[in-house]
Design an enzyme around this catalytic site. Sequence first.
Site, mmCIF file in Angstrom:
data_model
loop_
_atom_site.group_PDB
_atom_site.id
_atom_site.type_symbol
_atom_site.label_atom_id
_atom_site.label_comp_id
_atom_site.label_asym_id
_atom_site.label_seq_id
_atom_site.Cartn_x
_atom_site.Cartn_y
_atom_site.Cartn_z
ATOM 1 N N MET A 25 0.842 -1.196 0.000
ATOM 2 C CA MET A 25 0.000 0.000 0.000
ATOM 3 C C MET A 25 0.881 1.252 0.000
ATOM 4 O O MET A 25 0.429 2.344 0.356
ATOM 5 C CB MET A 25 -0.940 0.005 1.208
ATOM 6 C CG MET A 25 -1.930 -1.159 1.169
ATOM 7 S SD MET A 25 -3.453 -0.832 2.045
ATOM 8 C CE MET A 25 -2.835 -0.587 3.690
ATOM 9 N N HIS A 44 8.971 1.246 3.508
ATOM 10 C CA HIS A 44 10.066 1.264 4.479
ATOM 11 C C HIS A 44 10.923 0.021 4.240
ATOM 12 O O HIS A 44 10.656 -0.760 3.300
ATOM 13 C CB HIS A 44 9.514 1.327 5.907
ATOM 14 C CG HIS A 44 8.472 0.288 6.204
ATOM 15 N ND1 HIS A 44 8.738 -1.062 6.188
ATOM 16 C CD2 HIS A 44 7.145 0.396 6.502
ATOM 17 C CE1 HIS A 44 7.649 -1.731 6.489
ATOM 18 N NE2 HIS A 44 6.657 -0.874 6.669
ATOM 19 N N HIS A 61 9.234 -3.410 3.481
ATOM 20 C CA HIS A 61 8.779 -3.622 2.101
ATOM 21 C C HIS A 61 9.986 -3.905 1.184
ATOM 22 O O HIS A 61 9.919 -4.776 0.312
ATOM 23 C CB HIS A 61 8.090 -2.367 1.559
ATOM 24 C CG HIS A 61 6.855 -1.955 2.296
ATOM 25 N ND1 HIS A 61 6.792 -0.828 3.080
ATOM 26 C CD2 HIS A 61 5.615 -2.507 2.353
ATOM 27 C CE1 HIS A 61 5.567 -0.704 3.582
ATOM 28 N NE2 HIS A 61 4.836 -1.707 3.166
ATOM 29 N N GLU A 73 5.999 -11.601 7.241
ATOM 30 C CA GLU A 73 5.499 -12.281 8.449
ATOM 31 C C GLU A 73 5.058 -11.275 9.500
ATOM 32 O O GLU A 73 4.462 -11.639 10.498
ATOM 33 C CB GLU A 73 6.580 -13.198 9.024
ATOM 34 C CG GLU A 73 6.817 -14.423 8.185
ATOM 35 C CD GLU A 73 7.815 -15.376 8.821
ATOM 36 O OE1 GLU A 73 8.398 -15.051 9.878
ATOM 37 O OE2 GLU A 73 8.019 -16.459 8.237
ATOM 38 N N ARG A 97 2.273 2.602 9.816
ATOM 39 C CA ARG A 97 1.484 3.262 10.867
ATOM 40 C C ARG A 97 2.337 3.725 12.040
ATOM 41 O O ARG A 97 1.844 4.466 12.897
ATOM 42 C CB ARG A 97 0.355 2.344 11.349
ATOM 43 C CG ARG A 97 -0.739 2.160 10.298
ATOM 44 C CD ARG A 97 -1.978 1.498 10.858
ATOM 45 N NE ARG A 97 -3.089 1.546 9.928
ATOM 46 C CZ ARG A 97 -3.456 0.553 9.111
ATOM 47 N NH1 ARG A 97 -2.763 -0.572 9.105
ATOM 48 N NH2 ARG A 97 -4.483 0.692 8.303
HETATM 49 P P1 AMP Z 1 1.417 -2.936 3.473
HETATM 50 O O1 AMP Z 1 1.985 -1.882 2.591
HETATM 51 O O2 AMP Z 1 1.349 -2.560 4.918
HETATM 52 O O3 AMP Z 1 0.128 -3.497 2.941
HETATM 53 O O4 AMP Z 1 2.445 -4.151 3.430
HETATM 54 C C1 AMP Z 1 2.828 -4.738 2.213
HETATM 55 C C2 AMP Z 1 3.643 -5.955 2.494
HETATM 56 O O5 AMP Z 1 4.789 -5.597 3.259
HETATM 57 C C3 AMP Z 1 2.882 -7.009 3.326
HETATM 58 O O6 AMP Z 1 3.201 -8.298 2.828
HETATM 59 C C4 AMP Z 1 3.442 -6.800 4.702
HETATM 60 O O7 AMP Z 1 3.388 -7.950 5.520
HETATM 61 C C5 AMP Z 1 4.886 -6.443 4.382
HETATM 62 N N1 AMP Z 1 5.516 -5.752 5.501
HETATM 63 C C6 AMP Z 1 5.080 -4.639 6.141
HETATM 64 N N2 AMP Z 1 5.895 -4.341 7.178
HETATM 65 C C7 AMP Z 1 6.855 -5.288 7.190
HETATM 66 C C8 AMP Z 1 7.985 -5.553 8.022
HETATM 67 N N3 AMP Z 1 8.285 -4.771 9.048
HETATM 68 N N4 AMP Z 1 8.760 -6.611 7.732
HETATM 69 C C9 AMP Z 1 8.466 -7.430 6.680
HETATM 70 N N5 AMP Z 1 7.425 -7.235 5.857
HETATM 71 C C10 AMP Z 1 6.623 -6.192 6.113
#
Ligand code: AMP
Length: 289
Positions: A37, A41, A44, A155, A194
């Site tokens: 999304m 960071h 990702h 994870e 967040r």
């Molecule tokens: P999001 O942008 O929050 O929807 O996350 C996109 C992808 O990044 C998802 O598969 C999350 O699980 C992964 N993700 C987010 N934060 C982390 C993190 N700290 N470590 C590993 N993967 C992450």
Amino acid sequence: MPAKSKPCRFFSSADEMRDFSRSLQMDRQSHGFVPTMGNLHAGHLELVRQAQKTCDCVTVSIFVNPRQFGPNEDFASYPRSWEDDRAKLESLGTDVIYSPEAGEMYPPGFSSHIEIKGLGDRLEGEFRPGFFKGVATVVGKLFMQVEPDKAFFGEKDFQQLLVVRKMVRDLNMGVEIVGVPCQRDENGLALSSRNAYLSEDEKRIAPELYRTLCREAEAVAEGASITDVQKRAVRRLEQAGFGKIDYVAVCDAESLEPAKETSTSRLLRILAAAWLGRARLIDNVAIHQ
Ligand code: AMP
């Protein structure tokens, strides 16, 4: 990290994305996919690096999916940082950035959904009704548009990873789902978009979530009562300054059903969600028995 010489491609329509993917299939190039999304960071970026290790071409999608936010959640204020995201992905040598238009993802009259009963109803599903329905529907749609061989999920969102795996199995989607360990700050706090909502004071409290889960995971491994562990973790988080604790739960690491005191399962996980100011933090730790 040396940048690849190939320029990054940008697609915003499903047809362009699928045409490109089919051209890779014709050339027998393997295609890795990292759905996000945005507001990227190091967590990702680790997914992208892992994808690059085993795939010829890597596509990263950036789409803030309105359908996975509840009516009182932070869709409008969710941090968006397109220029930064693009620069980070380009410097990693990402092959494709796919940022579909909301109007194309959800045209007027859109009425189809994917729901993962059971696994999707527990924990996050209980506290965020409709969340996994939104996630599964958008990930399913993205899989049909991107047609990847493998897709990479963190994870950090452990239940989401399991829900996506189950969806792929149940619906024969033919995509290999790869889980990537959670990336953390030096103090243990799981990286998350967040975290931007945390004040300086809250940033000092936030790492206590991971510390508590690690401590209690060890206690379970050493034979402590699961009920006691869960209660003690909630108390610790409250004492540390967290607001509402949605859950701290020791679960079977595959079904996420609550672990029983007499459980003989070797694969357990402790998961938690807790509020700190206006941020809702989630985290989880494997239990090594
Ligand atoms: P999001 O942008 O929050 O929807 O996350 C996109 C992808 O990044 C998802 O598969 C999350 O699980 C992964 N993700 C987010 N934060 C982390 C993190 N700290 N470590 C590993 N993967 C992450």
